[in-house]
Design an enzyme around this catalytic site. Structure first.
Site, PDB file in Angstrom:
ATOM      1  NE  ARG A   1      58.443  84.758 -18.118  1.00 46.85           N
ATOM      2  CZ  ARG A   1      59.214  85.166 -17.184  1.00 46.85           C
ATOM      3  NH1 ARG A   1      60.128  86.012 -17.589  1.00 46.85           N
ATOM      4  NH2 ARG A   1      59.093  84.844 -16.040  1.00 46.85           N
TER       5      ARG A   1
ATOM      6  CB  SER B   1      54.132  82.911 -14.058  1.00 47.74           C
ATOM      7  OG  SER B   1      55.037  82.727 -13.261  1.00 47.74           O
TER       8      SER B   1
ATOM      9  CD  GLU C   1      54.925  82.848 -18.766  1.00 49.41           C
ATOM     10  OE1 GLU C   1      56.108  83.012 -19.527  1.00 49.41           O
ATOM     11  OE2 GLU C   1      54.771  81.833 -17.951  1.00 49.41           O
TER      12      GLU C   1
HETATM   13  N1  EPU Z   1      52.647  88.069  -4.884  1.00 50.36           N
HETATM   14  C1  EPU Z   1      51.691  88.133  -3.899  1.00 50.36           C
HETATM   15  N2  EPU Z   1      50.938  86.983  -3.555  1.00 50.36           N
HETATM   16  C2  EPU Z   1      51.230  85.835  -4.454  1.00 50.36           C
HETATM   17  C3  EPU Z   1      52.356  85.858  -5.242  1.00 50.36           C
HETATM   18  C4  EPU Z   1      53.059  87.024  -5.460  1.00 50.36           C
HETATM   19  O1  EPU Z   1      51.337  89.283  -3.314  1.00 50.36           O
HETATM   20  O2  EPU Z   1      50.730  84.801  -4.105  1.00 50.36           O
HETATM   21  C5  EPU Z   1      53.421  89.378  -4.927  1.00 50.36           C
HETATM   22  C6  EPU Z   1      54.426  89.667  -3.826  1.00 50.36           C
HETATM   23  O3  EPU Z   1      54.506  91.172  -3.567  1.00 50.36           O
HETATM   24  C7  EPU Z   1      55.754  89.393  -4.418  1.00 50.36           C
HETATM   25  C8  EPU Z   1      55.677  89.691  -5.795  1.00 50.36           C
HETATM   26  O4  EPU Z   1      54.203  89.439  -6.314  1.00 50.36           O
HETATM   27  O5  EPU Z   1      56.862  90.092  -3.748  1.00 50.36           O
HETATM   28  C9  EPU Z   1      56.294  88.974  -6.646  1.00 50.36           C
HETATM   29  O6  EPU Z   1      56.297  87.551  -6.792  1.00 50.36           O
HETATM   30  P1  EPU Z   1      57.527  86.824  -7.099  1.00 50.36           P
HETATM   31  O7  EPU Z   1      58.981  87.128  -6.603  1.00 50.36           O
HETATM   32  O8  EPU Z   1      57.072  85.194  -6.744  1.00 50.36           O
HETATM   33  O9  EPU Z   1      57.567  86.752  -8.826  1.00 50.36           O
HETATM   34  P2  EPU Z   1      56.363  86.943  -9.893  1.00 50.36           P
HETATM   35  O10 EPU Z   1      56.239  88.529 -10.350  1.00 50.36           O
HETATM   36  O11 EPU Z   1      55.090  86.147  -9.164  1.00 50.36           O
HETATM   37  C10 EPU Z   1      57.989  86.303 -11.738  1.00 50.36           C
HETATM   38  C11 EPU Z   1      58.042  85.455 -12.835  1.00 50.36           C
HETATM   39  C12 EPU Z   1      58.492  84.195 -12.528  1.00 50.36           C
HETATM   40  C13 EPU Z   1      60.026  84.331 -11.775  1.00 50.36           C
HETATM   41  C14 EPU Z   1      59.881  85.252 -10.585  1.00 50.36           C
HETATM   42  C15 EPU Z   1      61.223  85.444 -10.189  1.00 50.36           C
HETATM   43  C16 EPU Z   1      56.467  86.403 -14.446  1.00 50.36           C
HETATM   44  C17 EPU Z   1      55.153  85.917 -15.059  1.00 50.36           C
HETATM   45  N3  EPU Z   1      56.859  85.367 -13.326  1.00 50.36           N
HETATM   46  O12 EPU Z   1      57.057  85.957 -10.849  1.00 50.36           O
HETATM   47  O13 EPU Z   1      58.542  83.515 -13.515  1.00 50.36           O
HETATM   48  O14 EPU Z   1      60.302  83.017 -11.304  1.00 50.36           O
HETATM   49  O15 EPU Z   1      59.298  86.584 -11.205  1.00 50.36           O
HETATM   50  O16 EPU Z   1      62.064  86.317 -11.034  1.00 50.36           O
HETATM   51  O17 EPU Z   1      57.014  87.341 -14.792  1.00 50.36           O
HETATM   52  C18 EPU Z   1      57.364  81.663 -14.981  1.00 50.36           C
HETATM   53  O18 EPU Z   1      57.374  82.655 -16.020  1.00 50.36           O
HETATM   54  O19 EPU Z   1      56.626  80.790 -15.211  1.00 50.36           O
HETATM   55  C19 EPU Z   1      57.914  82.226 -13.712  1.00 50.36           C
HETATM   56  C20 EPU Z   1      57.875  81.290 -12.660  1.00 50.36           C
END
Ligand code: EPU
Length: 350
Positions: A170, A244, A340
């Site tokens: 990012r 995010s 972010e």
């Molecule tokens: N999780 C929780 N509770 C929640 C949300 C997430 O426990 O309410 C944990 C779970 O273990 C889950 C893990 O977090 O397996 C990862 O969650 P998710 O797959 O939804 O991905 P993220 O890490 O929260 C990142 C990016 C997203 C992108 C997704 C998929 C960042 C800051 N965000 O989210 O990007 O779509 O991965 O690759 O890196 C954005 O940048 O706006 C965005 C949406």
């Protein structure tokens, strides 16, 4: 004698239609920019000198904390053109103001691979390299070739190759050294006619198995990513949000091990070099914030990392909630979350 600045740009404009968090805030000056020549004309105007400038694509990664006493440039430069082609690849030049997802759809229809995992990300093409958008195992830098940008004084158009951009998670040079120095006008991506698909992300694999797809096409991947995103992330047209709100923090191994002693189920991804990436969404959920409503704001019930505007929230209200979340994660885990989204205060960035 130069043209009056006020005839080049609009004054006192409500930014609500221009940010997906749906925050009402006023800009002192505003211009929708459809061409590079118009952009240069505005920037060269004596009155633009010294003004604080915020560049907006579709406003999907920005929080206006209050009214903005400067110039907002809403980049609307359009166009998609194949500028080079071989048996294996196409080089697609895209105007910074093109919608990102429409561009992904266009490439999927043409059979050009490389950005299908980045389907349905809100925002414009020009914003994509600035924060090196990433999702479901792919980051923009993997297909990025170069971009064109105009310097902030509107004097010249410069070209930045991939190695100039200092891409990271990012992150890029346009968020660092070149922040406020250049404005992206065009982006060139190198797409593949025989793409190697990236199905490494768990949720994609699960979906492929569920649908009995052994040999997925780029369209299959795009469709699956669209479904996953729709199930987890709120549609900004229906519920104001900026995706995010915080970045996923990377911590030292020992910090992660300490967390695991108390929370054996704590998720973490090994980043090498004794570093672990911990999902911010999990930290926020554990801190008790998931689905919580505070006034007109709150975190999304399916994804704690997304802050939403239930209607009528002010930028200050969203910022206050973000600060409270940050404080409780810091108290509970000793980890400092970093936003972010770009936060714009009345006098520039905070
Ligand atoms: N999780 C929780 N509770 C929640 C949300 C997430 O426990 O309410 C944990 C779970 O273990 C889950 C893990 O977090 O397996 C990862 O969650 P998710 O797959 O939804 O991905 P993220 O890490 O929260 C990142 C990016 C997203 C992108 C997704 C998929 C960042 C800051 N965000 O989210 O990007 O779509 O991965 O690759 O890196 C954005 O940048 O706006 C965005 C949406």
């Amino acid at each position: 004698m130069s043209t009056a600045f006020e005839s080049l740009v609009e004054t006192d404009v409500d930014l609500q239609p221009y940010n997906t968090l749906n925050i009402s805030a006023r800009a002192r000056y505003f211009a929708s920019v459809e061409s590079e020549s118009y952009l240069k004309e505005i920037l060269r105007h004596p009155k633009a000198e010294g003004l604080r400038i915020v560049v907006l694509g579709s406003g999907s990664n920005v929080l206006f904390a209050g009214d903005f006493d400067g110039l907002v440039l809403h980049i609307q430069i359009k166009g998609r053109e194949v500028i080079k082609e071989t048996d294996e690849h196409v080089w697609l030049k895209i105007g910074a103001g093109e919608n990102w997802h429409q561009t992904v759809k266009y490439c999927v229809e043409k059979g050009w691979g490389g950005i299908e995992n980045l389907s349905l990300i809100p925002g414009t093409v020009g914003a994509a390299p600035i924060q090196n958008i990433g999702a479901y195992g792919v980051e923009l830098e993997e297909v990025f070739e170069w971009l064109e940008a105009v310097d902030i004084e509107g004097r010249e158009t410069c070209r930045y190759e991939k190695e100039d951009c200092e891409f990271g998670y990012r992150d890029s040079i346009f968020k660092g050294e070149l922040k406020g120095i250049v404005i992206v006008t065009n982006v060139v991506l190198k797409l593949s006619k025989n793409p190697e698909l990236n199905t490494s992300y768990g949720a994609i694999q699960t979906e492929l198995e569920k649908q009995n797809i052994d040999y997925p096409t780029i369209r299959d991947i795009s469709d699956i990513v669209i479904d996953i995103r729709k199930s987890k992330l709120p549609d900004p047209d229906l519920l104001g949000n900026a995706g995010s709100f915080f970045k996923n923090p990377t911590v030292k191994n020992e910090v992660y091990e300490r967390i695991k002693e108390e929370y054996p189920q704590a998720p973490g991804y090994d980043m090498g070099n004794q570093k672990i990436k911990v999902p911010a969404g999990w930290l926020i959920e554990e801190a008790g914030w998931k689905g919580k409503v505070v006034g007109n704001t709150g975190t999304y019930k399916q994804q704690a990392l997304v802050i939403v505007n239930y209607g009528g929230a002010t930028g200050r209200e969203v910022l206050n909630l973000a600060e409270r979340i940050k404080k409780s994660v810091k108290e509970q885990f000793g980890i400092a979350l970093v936003p972010e989204v770009n936060i714009v205060s009345s006098d520039g960035k905070v």
